[in-house]
Design an enzyme around this catalytic site. Structure first.
Site, PDB file in Angstrom:
ATOM      1  NE  ARG A  39      -4.064  -1.963   1.922  1.00 10.56           N
ATOM      2  CZ  ARG A  39      -5.046  -1.990   2.794  1.00 10.56           C
ATOM      3  NH1 ARG A  39      -5.219  -0.965   3.608  1.00 10.56           N
ATOM      4  NH2 ARG A  39      -5.847  -3.011   2.874  1.00 10.56           N
ATOM      5  CG  ASP A 143     -14.035   6.053   7.301  1.00  8.65           C
ATOM      6  OD1 ASP A 143     -14.694   4.997   7.357  1.00  8.65           O
ATOM      7  OD2 ASP A 143     -12.788   6.080   7.277  1.00  8.65           O
TER       8      ASP A 143
HETATM    9  C1  LIG Z   1     -13.878  -2.457   7.698  1.00 14.85           C
HETATM   10  S1  LIG Z   1     -14.492  -0.817   7.478  1.00 14.85           S
HETATM   11  C2  LIG Z   1     -16.126  -0.994   8.187  1.00 14.85           C
HETATM   12  C3  LIG Z   1     -17.166  -0.230   7.389  1.00 14.85           C
HETATM   13  C4  LIG Z   1     -18.595  -0.346   7.910  1.00 14.85           C
HETATM   14  N1  LIG Z   1     -18.719   0.223   9.234  1.00 14.85           N
HETATM   15  C5  LIG Z   1     -19.093  -1.769   7.886  1.00 14.85           C
HETATM   16  O1  LIG Z   1     -19.214  -2.372   8.948  1.00 14.85           O
HETATM   17  O2  LIG Z   1     -19.356  -2.309   6.801  1.00 14.85           O
HETATM   18  C6  LIG Z   1     -13.605   0.098   8.769  1.00 14.85           C
HETATM   19  C7  LIG Z   1     -13.625   1.599   8.557  1.00 14.85           C
HETATM   20  O3  LIG Z   1     -13.135   2.228   9.740  1.00 14.85           O
HETATM   21  C8  LIG Z   1     -12.399   3.366   9.371  1.00 14.85           C
HETATM   22  N2  LIG Z   1     -11.488   3.772  10.465  1.00 14.85           N
HETATM   23  C9  LIG Z   1     -10.344   3.177  10.868  1.00 14.85           C
HETATM   24  N3  LIG Z   1      -9.783   3.855  11.884  1.00 14.85           N
HETATM   25  C10 LIG Z   1     -10.602   4.901  12.154  1.00 14.85           C
HETATM   26  C11 LIG Z   1     -10.564   5.969  13.100  1.00 14.85           C
HETATM   27  N4  LIG Z   1      -9.554   6.110  13.968  1.00 14.85           N
HETATM   28  N5  LIG Z   1     -11.563   6.869  13.082  1.00 14.85           N
HETATM   29  C12 LIG Z   1     -12.589   6.749  12.196  1.00 14.85           C
HETATM   30  N6  LIG Z   1     -12.677   5.764  11.280  1.00 14.85           N
HETATM   31  C13 LIG Z   1     -11.700   4.845  11.256  1.00 14.85           C
HETATM   32  C14 LIG Z   1     -11.665   2.928   8.104  1.00 14.85           C
HETATM   33  O4  LIG Z   1     -11.243   4.015   7.323  1.00 14.85           O
HETATM   34  C15 LIG Z   1     -12.716   2.063   7.411  1.00 14.85           C
HETATM   35  O5  LIG Z   1     -13.449   2.787   6.446  1.00 14.85           O
END
Ligand SMILES: C[S@@+](CC[C@H](N)C(=O)[O-])C[C@H]1O[C@@H](n2cnc3c(N)ncnc32)[C@H](O)[C@@H]1O
Length: 276
Positions: A39, A143
């Site tokens: 990445r 996000d």
């Molecule tokens: C696996 S996805 C889950 C998406 C959705 N909530 C679902 O369950 O389908 C995790 C998301 O968390 C976000 N994320 C990770 N660390 C974060 C943080 N510190 N604050 C806010 N969002 C975060 C990532 O960018 C990503 O889009």
């Protein structure tokens, strides 16, 4: 040993893990070294850097400010889908009419919204449960990752993303692209108007969210955080919710018997613990 384009030492990998943890709370395991490499190698190419040492120096320099966002965007995992873990949407649908009647409006925070499938599923649920595309429902879709939020705001998805939705839902809530947009769908404007997009890092001390909230969806992101971070978030979420509100976590984010603030009231669904 496999030949790679950029040398990537164990110490550099550890440093990157530490920086990501510090900025985003994401705790990467040792098995993620090749993921991190592939990445970030894209960033090195885009910036025409010689190696990871140069990349780390850039992050630490005054010119590194803009790179931090790319760094975080590159390392998040954004897997999501419409109506993922569908049982939560049934629970929400059953609660929405009462919340609307009690407060005249409903506020929901989708705290790891990724590319938008989850907050749009919330908007569809609200439209169906309240029999209106114009119900007073506000959904904050946030996000940490600005790339996914930009995509979410367009409301455009490949046909494949909605393939498992019923024909009624597809007809009621999506417009099919023609010509250059062939093979894509766009979420109807009325649903997009229920959503407010905001970049929020859950680690930040200030969240631009209007409380009190009726529901918080924070699904499939807790798994990346360590226990102290999770505990801090659980306490802060509790302070934002109305007494009858709900917290929805992802399928593997079970709180066991709950926590100091929350008690289980369904599959990975929590209500505020009543205090004597
Ligand atoms: C696996 S996805 C889950 C998406 C959705 N909530 C679902 O369950 O389908 C995790 C998301 O968390 C976000 N994320 C990770 N660390 C974060 C943080 N510190 N604050 C806010 N969002 C975060 C990532 O960018 C990503 O889009």
């Amino acid at each position: 040993m496999e030949e790679t384009e950029f040398a990537f030492s164990e110490a550099q990998f550890k440093k990157i893990c530490a920086l990501l943890y510090e900025h985003a709370g994401i705790a990467l395991s040792d098995q993620k070294k090749s993921m991190v490499y592939s990445r970030l190698a894209r960033r090195l190419r885009a910036l025409q850097l010689r190696d990871f040492a140069d990349y780390l120096s850039l992050l630490n320099s005054d010119q590194g400010d803009q790179e931090w966002q790319h760094f975080v965007n590159a390392l998040t995992t954004n897997l999501t889908s419409f109506f993922r873990e569908e049982h939560h949407f049934h629970t929400l649908a059953a609660l929405l009419p009462d919340w609307l009647q009690a407060y005249g409006q409903v506020r929901i925070w989708c705290a790891a919204a990724s590319t938008g499938e989850e907050p749009y599923s919330l908007a569809i649920t609200a439209a169906e449960a309240l029999h209106s595309l114009h119900a007073p429902v506000q959904i904050w879709a946030s996000d940490i990752d600005t790339d996914v939020l930009r995509r979410a705001a367009t409301g455009v998805y490949p046909l494949k993303a909605v393939e498992q939705l019923s024909l009624e839902r597809k007809r009621a809530f999506f417009l099919r692209g023609r010509g250059q947009q062939e093979g894509q769908v766009r979420v109807r404007d009325e649903l997009r108007h229920m959503l407010l997009f905001e970049q929020i890092n859950l680690l930040d001390s200030l969240w631009r969210i209007e409380a009190p909230l009726d529901a918080i969806f924070c699904r499939n992101v807790f798994i990346y955080f360590d226990r102290p971070t999770q505990e801090r978030l659980l306490e802060r979420f509790a302070s934002l919710l109305r007494p009858e509100g709900r917290l929805f976590l992802g399928h593997s984010e079970v709180l066991g018997q709950g926590s100091a603030w929350w008690e289980a009231c369904g599959r990975t669904t929590y209500s505020l613990r009543r205090r004597a």
